[in-house]
Design an enzyme around this catalytic site. Structure first.
Site, PDB file in Angstrom:
ATOM      1  CE  LYS A  50      -3.770  -2.550   2.105  1.00  0.00           C
ATOM      2  NZ  LYS A  50      -4.448  -2.998   3.326  1.00  0.00           N
ATOM      3  CD  GLN A  94      -3.332  -4.491   6.510  1.00  0.00           C
ATOM      4  OE1 GLN A  94      -3.212  -3.489   5.840  1.00  0.00           O
ATOM      5  NE2 GLN A  94      -3.880  -5.590   6.019  1.00  0.00           N
ATOM      6  CG  ASP A 117      -9.697  -0.305   4.588  1.00  0.00           C
ATOM      7  OD1 ASP A 117      -9.578  -0.484   3.365  1.00  0.00           O
ATOM      8  OD2 ASP A 117      -8.949  -0.823   5.436  1.00  0.00           O
TER       9      ASP A 117
END
Ligand code: NAD
Length: 279
Positions: A50, A94, A117
């Protein structure tokens, strides 16, 4: 036809880079903060991927690391600091978190406008109401690919295998928002093949190698294989790719399919978040 996730992702990255340059002309550099708790090797690898994607398009990124034994209060405290920073437009925590930490609680601490997200209840709620803002990246990548392939969702029979909060549920909502007829299957589904054979569009996110065999797929289907598993030294998806590719109209490989698209959507959403925060 092979759905080349890398090529589609490169296309999204080029468009995202152009948006970053526009922001730069106004003196703004989009910023993404990732939050990693513990030292899970797979999570570390995803974080690296990422960050290097951010670098390619000119997004400034930083990683906040917390120890495996961090408390929920410590994690939420760090997230709140990031919420307050004007140079950080997107925050990504994460997953999975180490045992003992509640992903729901931590997710709720992220400011909804920075939730790149798309997992915050406010963003998930907006998605369910048909008012998509920031949405989960993997479903967004699948919808993007369908649009680019010219495969319309309106009236299409779509079948999703997997009902997680990360993939299956938000994908179902995004497909419903586009007027597909959606069936969602999962580990308790009694006769999986009966459902998957209906699918004009089949998206599989179970994490079970070779779950989907050729006889379970309708000829001419668009197949999206989200699964990622290690089998020996190979990375494989949930679909028996070699057999299914002969009857599918289009299929994503693993690796090189849904994965790169997911990362590209994260970049796009970070820029989208920056644009809306400065508007
Ligand atoms: P999860 O473990 O949260 O959910 C798995 C889902 O699959 C559940 O709904 C479960 O009921 C269903 N399932 C499990 N076994 C099944 C079976 N035998 N038959 C039918 N359904 C079954 O997983 P997740 O987070 O949604 O991830 C799923 C897979 O996708 C994993 O392999 C993960 O690594 C991968 N993934 C890939 C990307 C990407 O960018 N390519 C993104 C997210 C997840």
């Amino acid at each position: 036809m092979l759905i080349d996730g890398k090529a589609l992702a490169a296309e999204v990255e080029a468009k995202t880079k152009a948006r970053v340059e526009k922001l730069a002309a106004r003196g703004i550099v989009p910023g993404l903060a990732t939050v990693l708790v513990g030292a899970n090797p797979a999570s570390q690898m995803y974080i690296r991927l990422k960050h290097s994607a951010c670098t390619r398009v000119g997004i400034r990124s930083e990683n906040v690391m917390l120890p495996e034994d961090a408390t929920c209060e410590q994690l939420i405290g760090r997230i709140r600091e990031l919420n307050l920073r004007s140079d950080i437009h997107g925050i990504l925590m994460q997953l999975p978190l180490p045992k003992g930490l509640s992903p729901q609680k931590a997710m709720m601490a992220i400011a909804p406008e920075k939730d790149v997200d798309g997992f915050h209840p406010v963003n998930m709620g907006a998605l369910l109401l048909g008012a998509e803002r920031l949405v989960p990246c993997t479903p967004r990548g699948i919808i993007y690919a369908l649009e680019r392939l010219g495969k319309g969702l309106e009236g299409a029979e779509a079948v999703i295998v997997g009902h997680s909060n990360v993939v299956g549920k938000p994908l179902a909502a995004m497909m419903l928002n586009r007027n597909a007829t959606v069936q969602v299957c999962h580990v308790f589904t009694k006769d999986l093949a009966k459902h998957t054979r209906d699918a004009e569009i089949l998206a599989v996110a179970a994490g079970v190698p070779a779950l989907i065999k050729k006889e379970m797929v309708r000829p001419g289907a668009y197949v999206f294989d989200v699964g990622i598993s290690r089998v020996g030294d190979k990375t494989v998806g949930d679909v028996d790719f070699d057999a299914v590719k002969d009857i599918a109209a289009a299929i994503t490989p693993v690796p090189g399919g849904v994965g790169p698209l997911t990362v590209a959507m994260l970049l796009e959403q970070t820029v989208q978040a920056a644009e809306s925060q400065i508007a």
